[in-house]
Design a protein around this motif. Structure first.
Motif, PDB file in Angstrom:
ATOM      1  N   ARG A 155     -14.804  20.351 -10.194  1.00 45.82           N
ATOM      2  CA  ARG A 155     -16.095  20.467  -9.015  1.00 45.82           C
ATOM      3  C   ARG A 155     -15.134  20.387  -7.589  1.00 45.82           C
ATOM      4  O   ARG A 155     -13.986  19.985  -7.551  1.00 45.82           O
ATOM      5  N   PRO A 156     -15.394  21.798  -6.543  1.00 42.46           N
ATOM      6  CA  PRO A 156     -15.142  21.927  -5.723  1.00 42.46           C
ATOM      7  C   PRO A 156     -15.543  20.678  -5.284  1.00 42.46           C
ATOM      8  O   PRO A 156     -16.047  19.691  -4.927  1.00 42.46           O
ATOM      9  N   THR A 157     -13.680  20.319  -3.814  1.00 39.12           N
ATOM     10  CA  THR A 157     -14.082  19.469  -2.682  1.00 39.12           C
ATOM     11  C   THR A 157     -14.556  20.184  -1.083  1.00 39.12           C
ATOM     12  O   THR A 157     -14.126  21.034  -1.336  1.00 39.12           O
ATOM     13  N   PRO A 158     -14.657  19.868  -0.182  1.00 35.44           N
ATOM     14  CA  PRO A 158     -14.957  19.753   1.021  1.00 35.44           C
ATOM     15  C   PRO A 158     -14.077  20.913   1.134  1.00 35.44           C
ATOM     16  O   PRO A 158     -13.776  21.558   2.163  1.00 35.44           O
ATOM     17  N   ASP A 159     -12.727  20.456   1.752  1.00 34.07           N
ATOM     18  CA  ASP A 159     -10.833  21.023   1.619  1.00 34.07           C
ATOM     19  C   ASP A 159     -11.489  22.053   1.562  1.00 34.07           C
ATOM     20  O   ASP A 159      -9.666  22.807   1.347  1.00 34.07           O
ATOM     21  N   GLY A 160     -11.699  22.784  -0.070  1.00 34.67           N
ATOM     22  CA  GLY A 160     -11.715  24.050  -0.266  1.00 34.67           C
ATOM     23  C   GLY A 160     -11.145  23.614  -1.950  1.00 34.67           C
ATOM     24  O   GLY A 160     -10.917  24.836  -2.631  1.00 34.67           O
ATOM     25  N   GLY A 161     -10.731  23.122  -2.572  1.00 30.22           N
ATOM     26  CA  GLY A 161     -10.119  22.532  -3.757  1.00 30.22           C
ATOM     27  C   GLY A 161     -10.663  22.138  -4.447  1.00 30.22           C
ATOM     28  O   GLY A 161     -12.016  22.622  -4.248  1.00 30.22           O
ATOM     29  N   VAL A 162     -10.353  21.731  -5.856  1.00 32.71           N
ATOM     30  CA  VAL A 162     -11.119  21.099  -6.997  1.00 32.71           C
ATOM     31  C   VAL A 162     -11.142  19.907  -7.544  1.00 32.71           C
ATOM     32  O   VAL A 162      -9.607  19.875  -7.092  1.00 32.71           O
ATOM     33  N   ASP A 166      -3.638  26.974 -10.314  1.00 33.88           N
ATOM     34  CA  ASP A 166      -4.357  27.608  -9.459  1.00 33.88           C
ATOM     35  C   ASP A 166      -3.765  29.303  -9.966  1.00 33.88           C
ATOM     36  O   ASP A 166      -3.274  29.757 -10.499  1.00 33.88           O
ATOM     37  N   SER A 167      -4.515  29.790  -8.828  1.00 31.58           N
ATOM     38  CA  SER A 167      -3.755  31.440  -8.761  1.00 31.58           C
ATOM     39  C   SER A 167      -2.517  31.884  -9.140  1.00 31.58           C
ATOM     40  O   SER A 167      -2.574  32.996  -9.146  1.00 31.58           O
ATOM     41  N   LYS A 168      -1.858  30.724  -8.005  1.00 36.03           N
ATOM     42  CA  LYS A 168      -0.172  31.192  -7.994  1.00 36.03           C
ATOM     43  C   LYS A 168       0.434  30.751  -9.060  1.00 36.03           C
ATOM     44  O   LYS A 168       1.947  30.612  -9.325  1.00 36.03           O
ATOM     45  N   GLY A 169       0.235  29.541 -10.028  1.00 33.68           N
ATOM     46  CA  GLY A 169       0.509  29.216 -10.979  1.00 33.68           C
ATOM     47  C   GLY A 169       0.673  27.685 -10.996  1.00 33.68           C
ATOM     48  O   GLY A 169       1.507  26.952 -11.719  1.00 33.68           O
ATOM     49  N   ALA A 186     -13.942  30.408 -11.315  1.00 34.71           N
ATOM     50  CA  ALA A 186     -13.803  30.777 -10.619  1.00 34.71           C
ATOM     51  C   ALA A 186     -14.645  29.584 -10.491  1.00 34.71           C
ATOM     52  O   ALA A 186     -15.894  29.498 -10.326  1.00 34.71           O
ATOM     53  N   ILE A 187     -14.854  28.837  -9.473  1.00 33.78           N
ATOM     54  CA  ILE A 187     -14.762  27.630  -8.943  1.00 33.78           C
ATOM     55  C   ILE A 187     -14.874  27.641  -7.858  1.00 33.78           C
ATOM     56  O   ILE A 187     -13.838  27.952  -6.396  1.00 33.78           O
ATOM     57  N   GLY A 188     -16.251  28.234  -7.072  1.00 33.80           N
ATOM     58  CA  GLY A 188     -16.841  28.493  -5.082  1.00 33.80           C
ATOM     59  C   GLY A 188     -15.806  30.046  -4.990  1.00 33.80           C
ATOM     60  O   GLY A 188     -15.955  30.331  -5.999  1.00 33.80           O
ATOM     61  N   ASP A 189     -15.029  30.551  -4.143  1.00 33.59           N
ATOM     62  CA  ASP A 189     -14.319  31.626  -3.878  1.00 33.59           C
ATOM     63  C   ASP A 189     -13.055  31.489  -3.882  1.00 33.59           C
ATOM     64  O   ASP A 189     -12.613  32.288  -3.782  1.00 33.59           O
ATOM     65  N   ARG A 190     -12.375  30.824  -5.108  1.00 32.75           N
ATOM     66  CA  ARG A 190     -11.395  30.275  -5.663  1.00 32.75           C
ATOM     67  C   ARG A 190     -11.356  30.386  -7.158  1.00 32.75           C
ATOM     68  O   ARG A 190     -12.078  30.455  -8.022  1.00 32.75           O
ATOM     69  N   LEU A 191     -10.149  31.186  -7.507  1.00 32.96           N
ATOM     70  CA  LEU A 191      -9.854  31.545  -9.348  1.00 32.96           C
ATOM     71  C   LEU A 191      -9.002  30.525 -10.024  1.00 32.96           C
ATOM     72  O   LEU A 191      -7.807  29.939  -9.369  1.00 32.96           O
ATOM     73  N   TYR A 192      -8.994  30.317 -10.920  1.00 30.18           N
ATOM     74  CA  TYR A 192      -8.569  29.095 -11.028  1.00 30.18           C
ATOM     75  C   TYR A 192      -7.998  29.391 -13.136  1.00 30.18           C
ATOM     76  O   TYR A 192      -9.128  29.782 -13.356  1.00 30.18           O
ATOM     77  N   TRP A 193      -7.219  28.957 -13.533  1.00 36.93           N
ATOM     78  CA  TRP A 193      -6.573  28.918 -14.574  1.00 36.93           C
ATOM     79  C   TRP A 193      -6.486  27.740 -15.487  1.00 36.93           C
ATOM     80  O   TRP A 193      -5.650  26.526 -15.373  1.00 36.93           O
TER      81      TRP A 193
END
Length: 453
Positions: free
Chosen positions: A58-65, A90-93, A136-143
């Motif tokens: 679930r996305p969080t208000p601060d842009g995380g999950v 996250d996208s950076k590992g 993709a969760i919101g505008d961010r990519l997660y692995w």
């Protein structure tokens, strides 16, 4: 291949080698295929679990999950007996969430996240198989990484793969051995025409030059060879026929000049030269007649229904040769059966055989000696002489054409016993020689008895 002379033995040897190699390669190939299929099933199941875990993000208000795993699903991903392990990066590992107690990613640090799947190994084989799934969760990519311990007791497919070689692969060799036995039966059946052709070839001889090998049921690979053999037999038959015809023609042609010579010698005054010429003409005539007999006997085929009275044949031969025996200061007697003795055969040919045996006895019996022709009821003729006998080393040679012990003696041309041999062969009989008790030789002609007419 020099050790294996037959086609069947060569095929079996090659099949044994092929079975040995195949019985090793087939289990290994099946094991690899099963292992790849099991790993594929694992990866498909892991990707489905990765998508399930992604649905818990679930996305969080601060842009995380944040990860919210339902209470009923948590036993699958946590605890000592969890079926699956997960990690979210996250996208950076950077690791965000994990079910591992050491709070580390599932894959090694040097493994790229873009790699679809990975395998973590221990010292004793594979321990963890996993997949990397981007989400993709919101505008961010997660692995999302999901892995499964292959040693887990619920991983049945891997148990099957692991037990395949020791429990199942052994059946490959018996199956291939059974196929080898079936192949042997097939090849033996396929080679039956070749064996039949071999039996036919053994029957080809001077008296059966018209026999040919069958090409109808022969394997296609051997037909050219059989055809070539038949052509060679055609050429041999033609040459053999030409030789027989030449011999017969020459013998016939020589009779006329011999008759003329005999007439001219008879017109000469009685003197030693005339008697010498008469003796020479008699010998030449006898040789020509023997050559003509051989030429005729080469093509002799005795009818299976032909019968002859052997006692009567021997009586005629003794009567025919009696004047010559008496002139040479010897005696001859017919003994044995006094009633007809029926045998399978041609009377004229048998007469020639007995006559030549008597001539041979005359030649080796000293003056004043006796010759005996004994006829047995079982179809056997024995001609006994009082000569020096036949050494054991020469008992096979004397029946060969043109063989003579002493070529300095002009009395024999080595044809008489060869004629007897040919007559015996044409009648399915045998001719042999043994020592006569008290000195001399015994020539025995054995023929097939027949029912009385």
């Amino acid at each position: 291949m020099r050790r294996f002379r037959s086609i069947l033995s060569r095929v079996v040897a090659l099949h044994v080698v092929a079975i040995g190699v195949t019985s090793i390669l087939i289990p290994l190939a099946l094991y690899w295929l099963l292992n790849e299929a099991a790993n594929g099933l694992h990866r498909d199941a892991l990707r489905a679990q990765a998508l399930t875990i992604a649905s818990f993000l679930r996305p969080t208000p601060d842009g995380g999950v944040t990860l919210e795993i339902p209470q009923e699903a948590q036993p699958i991903y946590s605890g000592d007996y969890a079926l699956y392990a997960y990690a979210i990066l996250d996208s950076k590992g950077k690791l965000l969430f994990t079910s591992r107690p050491d709070e580390a990613p599932l894959s090694a640090g040097n493994d790229s996240l873009t790699k679809d799947s990975f395998m973590q190994r221990r010292s004793k084989g594979p321990a963890l198989i996993g997949v990397n799934v981007p989400r993709a969760i919101g505008d961010r990519l997660y692995w999302i990484q999901v892995g499964q311990d292959l040693a887990h007791h619920d991983v049945i497919i891997d148990d099957i793969v692991a037990s395949f070689l020791p429990r199942v692969a052994w059946i490959t060799f018996p199956i291939l051995l059974l196929l080898l036995l079936i192949d042997i039966l097939i090849f033996r059946r396929a080679l039956d025409p070749v064996r039949a052709a071999s039996e036919t070839a053994t029957s080809i001889g001077p008296a059966s030059t018209d026999v040919r090998l069958s090409e109808q049921s022969m394997p296609a690979e051997i037909v050219p060879l059989v055809h070539a053999v038949n052509q060679a037999l055609d050429r041999l038959e033609a040459g053999f026929r030409a030789q027989r015809e030449f011999t017969a023609d020459m013998a016939h042609e020589l009779r006329t000049p011999l008759a003329i010579m005999r007439a001219r010698v008879d017109s000469m005054e009685d003197m030693p030269l005339r008697r010498s010429l008469e003796t020479d003409i008699v010998k030449m005539t006898r040789t020509v007649n023997q050559v003509l007999d051989i030429a005729e006997l080469e093509v002799l085929v005795v009818d299976g229904n032909a019968r002859a009275d052997l006692q009567n044949v021997c009586a005629d031969a003794v009567a025919f040769m009696a004047p010559l025996v008496v002139d040479s200061d010897r005696t001859i007697a017919l003994t044995g059966a006094e009633t007809p003795v029926w045998v399978h055969g041609h009377a004229e040919a048998l007469f020639r055989a007995v006559r030549n045996l008597v001539e041979n006895a005359i030649r080796h019996t000293p003056a004043g000696g006796a010759i005996e022709v004994d006829v047995a009821a079982d179809g056997t003729v024995r001609v006994l002489d009082e000569g020096p006998g036949v050494p054991r080393t020469e008992r096979e040679k004397i029946f060969k054409r043109f063989w003579r012990r002493d070529r300095a003696q002009p009395e024999s041309r080595g044809l008489g016993l060869a004629i007897v041999t040919r007559v015996a062969a044409a009648h399915g009989g045998t001719i042999s020689v043994d020592d006569r008790p008290g000195g001399g030789a015994v020539f025995t002609l054995r023929l097939r008895p027949a029912r009385p007419v």
